[in-house]
Design an enzyme around this catalytic site. Structure first.
Site, PDB file in Angstrom:
ATOM      1  N   ASP A 112       0.939  -1.223   0.150  1.00  0.00           N
ATOM      2  CA  ASP A 112       0.128   0.060  -0.108  1.00  0.00           C
ATOM      3  C   ASP A 112       0.730   1.389  -0.007  1.00  0.00           C
ATOM      4  O   ASP A 112       1.817   1.378   0.681  1.00  0.00           O
ATOM      5  CB  ASP A 112      -1.070   0.148   1.380  1.00  0.00           C
ATOM      6  CG  ASP A 112      -2.095   0.848   1.208  1.00  0.00           C
ATOM      7  OD1 ASP A 112      -3.109   0.290   1.002  1.00  0.00           O
ATOM      8  OD2 ASP A 112      -1.973   1.946   0.911  1.00  0.00           O
ATOM      9  N   THR A 149      -5.001   6.613   0.702  1.00  0.00           N
ATOM     10  CA  THR A 149      -6.013   6.433   1.697  1.00  0.00           C
ATOM     11  C   THR A 149      -6.007   5.594   2.723  1.00  0.00           C
ATOM     12  O   THR A 149      -6.910   5.643   3.516  1.00  0.00           O
ATOM     13  CB  THR A 149      -7.307   6.446   0.686  1.00  0.00           C
ATOM     14  OG1 THR A 149      -7.083   5.060  -0.044  1.00  0.00           O
ATOM     15  CG2 THR A 149      -7.531   7.583  -0.318  1.00  0.00           C
ATOM     16  N   GLY A 150      -5.324   4.755   2.669  1.00  0.00           N
ATOM     17  CA  GLY A 150      -4.882   3.705   3.785  1.00  0.00           C
ATOM     18  C   GLY A 150      -3.985   4.418   4.915  1.00  0.00           C
ATOM     19  O   GLY A 150      -3.489   5.123   4.729  1.00  0.00           O
ATOM     20  N   TYR A 180     -12.064   6.805 -12.421  1.00  0.00           N
ATOM     21  CA  TYR A 180     -12.283   5.593 -11.758  1.00  0.00           C
ATOM     22  C   TYR A 180     -12.935   4.606 -12.445  1.00  0.00           C
ATOM     23  O   TYR A 180     -12.629   3.428 -12.541  1.00  0.00           O
ATOM     24  CB  TYR A 180     -13.189   5.987 -10.468  1.00  0.00           C
ATOM     25  CG  TYR A 180     -13.330   4.783  -9.529  1.00  0.00           C
ATOM     26  CD1 TYR A 180     -12.396   4.195  -8.751  1.00  0.00           C
ATOM     27  CD2 TYR A 180     -14.801   4.327  -9.294  1.00  0.00           C
ATOM     28  CE1 TYR A 180     -12.644   3.192  -7.691  1.00  0.00           C
ATOM     29  CE2 TYR A 180     -14.956   3.192  -8.445  1.00  0.00           C
ATOM     30  CZ  TYR A 180     -13.911   2.803  -7.514  1.00  0.00           C
ATOM     31  OH  TYR A 180     -14.170   1.734  -6.717  1.00  0.00           O
TER      32      TYR A 180
HETATM   33  P1  NAD Z   1      -9.542   2.510   0.384  1.00  0.00           P
HETATM   34  O1  NAD Z   1      -9.340   3.779  -0.224  1.00  0.00           O
HETATM   35  O2  NAD Z   1      -9.842   2.229   2.004  1.00  0.00           O
HETATM   36  O3  NAD Z   1      -8.533   1.383   0.007  1.00  0.00           O
HETATM   37  C1  NAD Z   1      -7.638   1.522  -1.044  1.00  0.00           C
HETATM   38  C2  NAD Z   1      -6.374   1.275  -0.625  1.00  0.00           C
HETATM   39  O4  NAD Z   1      -5.434   1.399  -1.880  1.00  0.00           O
HETATM   40  C3  NAD Z   1      -5.956   2.254   0.175  1.00  0.00           C
HETATM   41  O5  NAD Z   1      -5.057   1.707   1.355  1.00  0.00           O
HETATM   42  C4  NAD Z   1      -4.893   3.157  -0.486  1.00  0.00           C
HETATM   43  O6  NAD Z   1      -3.866   3.981   0.175  1.00  0.00           O
HETATM   44  C5  NAD Z   1      -4.277   2.129  -1.478  1.00  0.00           C
HETATM   45  N1  NAD Z   1      -3.790   2.597  -2.893  1.00  0.00           N
HETATM   46  C6  NAD Z   1      -4.241   3.362  -3.681  1.00  0.00           C
HETATM   47  N2  NAD Z   1      -3.628   3.912  -4.722  1.00  0.00           N
HETATM   48  C7  NAD Z   1      -2.551   2.886  -4.490  1.00  0.00           C
HETATM   49  C8  NAD Z   1      -1.214   2.715  -5.360  1.00  0.00           C
HETATM   50  N3  NAD Z   1      -1.204   3.359  -6.453  1.00  0.00           N
HETATM   51  N4  NAD Z   1      -0.436   1.855  -4.718  1.00  0.00           N
HETATM   52  C9  NAD Z   1      -0.408   1.028  -3.638  1.00  0.00           C
HETATM   53  N5  NAD Z   1      -1.576   1.330  -2.828  1.00  0.00           N
HETATM   54  C10 NAD Z   1      -2.707   2.207  -3.387  1.00  0.00           C
HETATM   55  O7  NAD Z   1     -11.145   1.955  -0.418  1.00  0.00           O
HETATM   56  P2  NAD Z   1     -11.627   0.428   0.032  1.00  0.00           P
HETATM   57  O8  NAD Z   1     -13.216   0.895   0.217  1.00  0.00           O
HETATM   58  O9  NAD Z   1     -11.156  -0.549   1.007  1.00  0.00           O
HETATM   59  O10 NAD Z   1     -11.624  -0.079  -1.423  1.00  0.00           O
HETATM   60  C11 NAD Z   1     -10.796  -1.308  -1.901  1.00  0.00           C
HETATM   61  C12 NAD Z   1     -10.925  -1.872  -3.063  1.00  0.00           C
HETATM   62  O11 NAD Z   1     -12.246  -2.228  -3.343  1.00  0.00           O
HETATM   63  C13 NAD Z   1     -10.768  -0.483  -4.345  1.00  0.00           C
HETATM   64  O12 NAD Z   1      -9.973  -1.409  -5.162  1.00  0.00           O
HETATM   65  C14 NAD Z   1     -12.213  -0.012  -4.618  1.00  0.00           C
HETATM   66  O13 NAD Z   1     -12.119   0.348  -5.927  1.00  0.00           O
HETATM   67  C15 NAD Z   1     -12.741  -1.483  -4.216  1.00  0.00           C
HETATM   68  N6  NAD Z   1     -14.116  -1.009  -4.319  1.00  0.00           N
HETATM   69  C16 NAD Z   1     -14.862  -0.719  -2.911  1.00  0.00           C
HETATM   70  C17 NAD Z   1     -16.118  -0.250  -2.829  1.00  0.00           C
HETATM   71  C18 NAD Z   1     -16.603   0.254  -1.553  1.00  0.00           C
HETATM   72  O14 NAD Z   1     -17.769   0.638  -1.275  1.00  0.00           O
HETATM   73  N7  NAD Z   1     -15.761   0.215  -0.269  1.00  0.00           N
HETATM   74  C19 NAD Z   1     -16.963  -0.473  -3.750  1.00  0.00           C
HETATM   75  C20 NAD Z   1     -16.492  -0.823  -5.164  1.00  0.00           C
HETATM   76  C21 NAD Z   1     -15.293  -1.300  -5.091  1.00  0.00           C
END
Ligand code: NAD
Ligand code: UDP
Length: 329
Positions: A32, A36-37, A148
């Protein structure tokens, strides 16, 4: 001991997945870039000897940077909140595309199973309701959500083509709005916004008139679906999706309970009767889908899965977490 790679492992869903995998006895490598993490999401298991955290950007890694062999690869790295993906749109599209390529190449190298976290955004502003997997979607290529949506659509194409060209053992999940503890308090998505606003007695910001709908899935139900889907043999996956006339393995996971955003705001306040927050109406952002509800027939049939946690129960748990973690600390 099985070894899993989780990209986006410090995020909301990724960190819950790491915890579930470690609990099942896996060795887990989380990658990561902390966009956003947070490291805080990892604290419950950071000291587990089976856990390794690699702080890195998936757009800058090559497969050789991550030592395998991995048995399972979970591709979750990508900002998911409109506020965050729109703040860095080019990075978001590149993350989707290069992030899945990295995972696919590792899965191909190691003969690993791969699960790609796709999204209900594939359907855009849907013309068919509820949304089912044969629907090709209604997506703007040049709007503020396109970085996105289109990034995720290309990622699906890459997964489908790696299956066809290289026979990679991959599967895709179109995730509908999922929420719960560990969502970032400034994440910007609707449930974290409403809960934090209500706890802080701030205005509850409804975008538009609040008549748009979403269907909200508690994270535990989704992680269970991930694990069940990953356990399905490649041959079963192939015959199931061929029989259903789908060119690649893709299923919806979500909770079919559908709520207007206004009803969600009212429900949040009902659960926090001491809050003095008021509903306020703000402009609706561009391309905001008017309705969204998953058809989960395929997930039920293939995985014998359906969500168990109703919205009120999930909201109570999310409120308790946000109060402890962000208000009373
Ligand atoms: P989140 O933002 O908490 O998690 C995404 C993680 O990816 C973060 O920790 C961020 O730091 C990391 N990240 C982003 N770009 C990066 C990069 N270039 N290199 C390394 N790390 C990177 O969001 P989430 O809700 O946990 O989503 C996780 C996944 O699930 C995502 O792919 C998202 O598109 C998918 N998703 C989530 C939802 C939802 O409602 N939560 C819905 C549809 C899809
Ligand atoms: N929304 C809202 N107020 C907020 C945040 C979001 O009314 O403070 C609305 C948003 O316009 C959308 C819905 O809630 O219609 C879900 O937004 P979110 O960002 O959670 O996810 P989306 O499904 O739009 O990707």
């Amino acid at each position: 001991m099985k070894k899993a790679l989780v990209t986006g492992g410090a995020g909301f869903l990724g960190s819950h997945l790491c915890e579930r995998l470690l609990g099942e006895g896996y060795e887990v490598v989380a990658v990561d870039n902390l966009y956003t993490g947070t490291r805080e999401n990892l604290t419950a298991f950071a000291a587990n000897p089976g856990f390794t955290f690699v702080e890195a950007d998936v757009t800058e890694l090559a497969p050789g940077d991550l030592t395998g062999p991995f048995d399972e690869v979970y591709a979750l790295a990508c900002p998911a909140s409109p506020a965050h993906y729109q703040a860095r749109p080019i990075f978001t599209t590149l993350t989707s595309i290069q992030g899945i390529l990295l995972c696919l190449d590792i899965a191909r190298r190691d003969g690993a199973r791969l699960l790609h976290a796709s999204t209900s955004e594939i359907y855009g502003d849907p013309l068919v309701h509820p949304q089912e997997e044969h629907n090709w979607g209604n997506v703007n290529t040049i709007g503020i959500r396109s970085c996105y949506d289109e990034g995720k659509r290309v990622a699906e194409t890459l997964v489908a083509d790696y299956i066809r060209v290289y026979d990679v053992d991959a599967r895709m999940v179109r995730i509908f709005n999922t929420y719960g503890p560990k969502m970032h308090p400034q994440d910007g998505r609707v449930i974290s916004n409403f809960v934090m606003q209500a706890l802080r007695n701030e205005d509850i910001t409804i975008y538009g008139d609040g008549s748009q709908t979403r269907s909200f899935q508690y994270f535990e139900d989704l992680i269970t679906a991930f694990r069940k889907y990953m356990a399905v043999e490649k041959s079963v996956i192939r015959s199931f999706f061929t029989a259903h006339g789908l060119g690649a393995p893709v299923i919806n996971t979500g909770n079919p309970g559908e709520y207007t955003i206004r009803a969600l705001a009212e429900k949040t306040l009902e659960l926090l009767p001491e809050s003095t927050s008021k509903l306020v109406f703000k402009p609706l952002p561009g391309d905001d889908p008017k309705k969204r509800k998953p058809d989960i027939t395929l997930a039920k049939e293939l995985l014998d899965w359906e969500p168990k946690v109703p919205l009120a129960e999930g909201l109570v748990k999310t409120i308790a977490y946000c109060r402890d973690r962000h208000i009373n600390r």
